[in-house]
Design an enzyme around this catalytic site. Structure first.
Site, mmCIF file in Angstrom:
data_model
loop_
_atom_site.group_PDB
_atom_site.id
_atom_site.type_symbol
_atom_site.label_atom_id
_atom_site.label_comp_id
_atom_site.label_asym_id
_atom_site.label_seq_id
_atom_site.Cartn_x
_atom_site.Cartn_y
_atom_site.Cartn_z
ATOM 1 N N GLU A 73 -4.844 2.361 -4.117
ATOM 2 C CA GLU A 73 -3.375 2.366 -4.128
ATOM 3 C C GLU A 73 -2.850 1.093 -3.486
ATOM 4 O OE1 GLU A 73 -5.370 4.521 -2.391
ATOM 5 O OE2 GLU A 73 -4.435 5.159 -0.507
ATOM 6 N N ASP A 110 0.847 -1.197 0.000
ATOM 7 C CA ASP A 110 0.000 0.000 0.000
ATOM 8 C C ASP A 110 0.878 1.240 0.000
ATOM 9 O OD1 ASP A 110 -3.075 0.711 0.586
ATOM 10 O OD2 ASP A 110 -1.763 2.169 1.574
#
Lengths: 296, 393
Positions: free
Chosen positions: B301, B258
C-alpha cells in the site's frame, strides 16, 4: 522285438509322431451297431446317445476333445459328455459324428489276440464307477462333479487302446508276458521292454485330441504318488480307483485299505471308505455282464 | 453288416478331414482373438507360434521378420517345448538374405513354398537347413501387407510328405492374420511414438513459454493491479531523472505515500475491497501528476511520486492537496462507507549538503530513506498527515 510295426531306428519321438497321426480310434463293433440303430431312431434323446457313447472310451474321448476345441470357444473346460452335447456340440452334430465313426472301420478285436479287451473294459468302467462315487460317499474336502469323475475314470487308461490300435504286435507280446504276474503292472513291462508306455501314449493322444489338461494329467501320471501340481489330488484319486478296479477284476488279495499314504493324502475317512468299497464291490458282476454284452 | 462296415473307408477320411478343419478353424479363432487383446508384440508372437504347433499338426515352427535386407528369426518353437509351455521368443540364430535358402526364396518370390520331401529335394535349396536330416517336410509362407513383405513363417515336420493341402491353405490364412496383427501393432507403436514426440514438443513449448513468462515478468514495468509503474521501473527511470537534476542543479523532491491502517480495511471488508481501494487510490494520485513526474506503486500500500524541478515547498503543497482529496473521497465498499486516509513523507535533494551532491554520492535510495523517515514520523504522530524530512526534528 522283431515286429513289423517297429524298426530299430524308431525313437520315442517317432512313436509320438505315429500316435499323433491318430484322428480317431475305431469303435467296438457292437457299439457301432448300437449307434447305427440309435441314430436312425428319431425319438432318441440326449441321454440315450450319451449312454451309448459312454460305453466306448475312445469315442467319448474324441467327442470331449471336439467340444474342447478352441473353435467352440469354451476353452479346455468341457469335462462331461452331457456338457459336450448340450452346451457345445448339439445333439445333431454328436449324432452325425457318432454315425460317421460307427460307419468307418471298427476295432479289430482279433488284431491283438491276447489283449484282454474285456479286462480293459471292466477296469475302465469300474474305475469310472468307483471314482464317480467319491463325491457322495467319501468325506473328502474337495468337491467334484460325479459325471466329471466318471469320465476321468473311463478315460484314464485310454493309452492302452492307443498302443493296441497302433502297435498290436508289440502289445500282444507284452500282454502275454504280463498276464503271468498279476502284481506287476503293464506299465512296468512296457518300461522294461520298450522306450515308451501307455501313459505317455495316452497323453500324446490327449494333446492331439485337445482333451482338458487335467484329463491329460490323469492319463499321464495316475500311478505317480509324487506327482505335484494343482490337480495332484484328482490324479491320485483316479490312480487309486484304477488300482482297486484292476485288482478286483483280477480277483487278487489286494486290500485297498493298505494304501495308507493315499488315504492320508486325500484325507479320506477310513470307515466311510471301507463301507463304500464293500458296497461298490457288488457292482463288479453288473459291469462284467455289460462288458460281455459290448464285446459279444 | 460287419463286412460292409469294414470296407467303408470314406467315413474315415471324412472324419479326418472334419477334425483337421476343426483344428484349423480353432487356430484361426485363437489367432484372430489375439487381435482383440492389447498384447505386446512378443506376447502375441508367442501365442501365434503355440497356436500353430497346437492346431496345424506341425512339429516345429519358426517366424522370421524382415529387417533391412535379411530375414531374422524372432521366434522358434517345437512340440516338446510347446508341451512344457516354454516361450517361443528365442531365436534359433538363423538369418537369411533375400533369395537365400527356402526362407529367403519365399521372401524373394512372395510365394508359398511347400517341399513335400526335403530329402529328395534340390540340395541347393535346403543346404541352408542345419538340421536337414530332421526335416522331412517343409512349408514356408510369406507374411505380407499391401504386397510388402513383413516376414516368413516356416513349418516343418520330420516325416516327408507329412503336410497336406489343408495345412497349406491354413497357413496362408494364418499368415494373413499374422500380418494384420503385426501391422496393427506397428501402427500402434508408430502412433505411440508420434504421441510421444508431440508430447515432448508440447513439454518443450511449455517450458519455453514458462521461461518467456518469467522473462516478461522481469521486463515488465507495470503493476498489474493498479496499472501504475512498478518498483523496478521506478528505480531505473527516476535514477536518471535524479542524475539530470543533480547535473543541472535543479531541485528534486520525492513523496512517499502510505495508506493508513490498510490492514484493517482488508480484514474488515475483504481483499477484493482492499484491491478496489488501491485501484481508486491510483486513479486519484494519477490526477495530481504533471508531465515529468513519475508515480509508482513500490509496495503493498506504498506509493511513491518523484517530482523533478520541485522544491520542498512545492512538494508539501502538492502532498497536502493529495492527502486532503484522499480523505474527502467518498470511499465505499458495496454499501458500506469506509474511512481511507494517507500519510505522506517528503524528502528533497536539498536535504543533502552541496558537498555530497557534487560528489555524486547521492543515490535515489538515499532520498527514499529520508522520505521514509519523514513518513515514519507522520505515522508516529497521528497519521493522516504530511511531513517533510527537513521539517522533522
Amino acid at each position: 522285438m522283431a515286429s513289423s510295426e517297429m524298426t530299430g531306428q524308431q525313437t520315442v519321438s517317432s512313436v509320438r509322431l505315429e500316435i499323433q497321426k491318430i484322428d480317431c480310434l475305431p469303435p467296438i463293433p457292437s457299439i457301432a451297431q448300437d449307434i447305427l440303430i440309435a441314430t436312425n431312431d428319431d425319438t432318441i434323446d440326449m441321454d440315450d446317445i450319451a449312454k451309448i457313447i459312454k460305453r466306448d472310451p475312445a469315442l467319448t474321448a474324441r467327442i470331449i476333445g471336439m467340444a474342447n476345441s478352441a473353435f467352440f470357444g469354451f476353452g479346455r473346460n468341457v469335462t462331461t459328455i452331457e456338457q459336450a452335447i448340450i452346451n457345445v456340440l448339439g445333439l445333431d452334430l454328436v449324432k452325425g459324428f457318432a454315425l460317421s465313426l460307427a460307419m468307418s472301420k471298427v476295432f479289430d478285436l482279433e488284431k491283438c489276440a491276447s489283449f484282454d479287451l474285456k479286462r480293459y473294459w471292466c477296469s475302465a468302467f469300474l474305475t469310472a464307477e468307483l471314482a464317480s462315487g467319491f463325491t457322495n460317499h467319501i468325506d473328502s474336502k474337495e468337491v467334484f462333479d460325479p459325471k466329471q469323475l466318471y469320465l476321468y475314470g473311463l478315460l484314464h487308461n485310454i493309452g492302452i487302446l492307443v498302443l493296441v490300435h497302433r502297435f498290436p504286435n508289440i502289445m500282444t507280446e507284452l500282454f502275454t508276458t504280463s498276464v503271468e504276474d498279476k502284481e506287476k503292472r503293464l506299465i512296468d513291462y512296457e518300461n522294461e521292454t520298450i522306450d515308451f508306455n501307455h501313459h505317455q501314449a495316452g497323453a500324446w493322444l490327449g494333446h492331439k485330441w485337445k482333451l482338458p489338461y487335467e484329463m491329460i494329467d490323469i492319463i499321464e501320471h495316475h500311478h505317480d504318488l509324487s506327482h505335484q501340481d494343482r490337480n495332484s489330488n484328482l490324479v491320485i484319486l483316479i490312480g487309486f480307483c484304477s488300482r482297486i478296479a484292476r485288482q478286483w477284476v483280477l480277483d487278487t488279495n489286494y486290500d485297498p485299505m493298505q494304501e495308507l499314504e493315499v488315504i492320508k493324502t486325500l484325507k479320506l475317512n477310513p470307515d466311510l471308505l471301507k463301507s463304500y468299497l464293500d458296497k461298490s464291490h457288488s457292482k463288479l458282476s453288473d459291469i462284467q455282464k455289460l462288458v460281455d454284452d459290448i464285446t459279444r | 453288416m460287419k463286412d460292409i462296415i469294414e470296407k467303408l473307408e470314406t467315413p474315415d477320411i471324412l472324419n479326418n478331414r472334419f477334425m483337421q478343419l476343426l483344428d484349423s478353424l480353432s487356430g484361426i479363432r485363437t489367432i484372430s482373438n489375439l487381435g482383440t487383446q492389447q498384447l505386446e508384440k512378443e506376447q502375441f508372437i508367442d501365442s501365434i507360434m503355440k497356436t500353430i504347433i497346437e492346431h496345424l499338426e506341425v512339429e516345429k515352427a519358426s517366424l522370421y521378420l524382415l529387417e533391412k535386407n535379411s530375414l531374422k528369426c524372432v521366434a522358434n518353437l517345437n512340440w516338446e517345448q510347446f508341451i512344457t509351455n516354454e516361450s517361443s521368443i528365442n531365436s534359433n540364430g538363423k538369418s537369411y538374405l533375400l533369395g537365400e535358402g527356402i526362407v529367403g526364396k519365399t521372401a524373394a518370390n512372395l510365394q508359398l513354398i511347400h517341399i513335400h520331401n526335403c530329402k529328395a529335394s534340390d540340395e541347393n535349396l535346403i543346404k541352408y537347413e542345419t538340421n536337414k536330416e530332421k526335416v522331412g517336410a517343409l512349408i514356408c509362407a510369406p507374411i505380407m501387407v499391401n504386397n510388402t513383405l513383413l516376414g516368413v513363417v516356416e513349418l516343418s515336420h520330420p516325416e516327408p510328405n507329412h503336410f497336406e493341402s489343408w495345412q497349406e491353405h491354413s497357413i496362408v490364412i494364418y499368415a494373413d492374420l499374422i500380418s494384420m496383427l503385426l501391422s496393427n501393432n506397428k501402427l500402434l507403436c508408430d502412433m505411440q511414438s508420434i504421441v510421444d514426440a508431440r508430447t515432448e514438443e508440447l513439454r518443450h513449448a511449455l517450458e519455453e513459454s514458462e521461461k518467456l513468462r518469467a522473462r516478461y515478468e522481469e521486463m515488465s514495468v507495470i503493476d498489474p493491479l493498479t496499472k501504475l509503474y512498478n518498483r523496478r521501473y521506478f528505480f531505473t527511470e527516476v535514477s536518471s531523472t535524479l542524475a539530470r537534476a543533480k547535473r543541472y542543479s535543479q531541485s528534486f523532491s520525492l513523496m512517499l505515500m502510505d495508506l493508513d491502517r490498510f490492514k484493517d480495511v482488508n480484514d474488515t471488508f475483504g481483499h477484493e475491497c482492499g484491491d478496489n481501494v488501491l485501484t481508486t487510490m491510483s486513479e486519484i494520485l494519477s490526477q495530481f501528476t504533471r508531465e515529468g513526474d513519475t508515480l509508482a506503486r513500490i509496495g503493498g500500500e506504498e506509493f511513491v511520486l518523484a517530482l523533478p524541478e520541485t522544491n520542498n515547498q512545492g512538494a508539501i503543497v502538492l502532498a497536502e492537496r493529495i492527502r486532503a482529496s484522499i480523505e474527502e473521497h467518498d470511499w465505499k465498499c458495496n454499501e458500506d462507507t469506509m474511512e481511507i486516509k494517507i500519510s505522506i513523507g517528503i524528502a528533497t535533494l536539498a536535504d543533502f549538503n552541496n558537498e555530497e551532491i557534487l560528489h555524486d554520492d547521492i543515490q535515489l535510495s538515499d532520498i527514499l530513506r529520508k522520505a521514509d523517515l519523514a513518513l515514519y514520523f507522520v505515522k508516529q504522530h497521528g497519521r493522516n498527515g504530511v511531513k517533510s524530512f527537513s521539517a522533522m526534528s
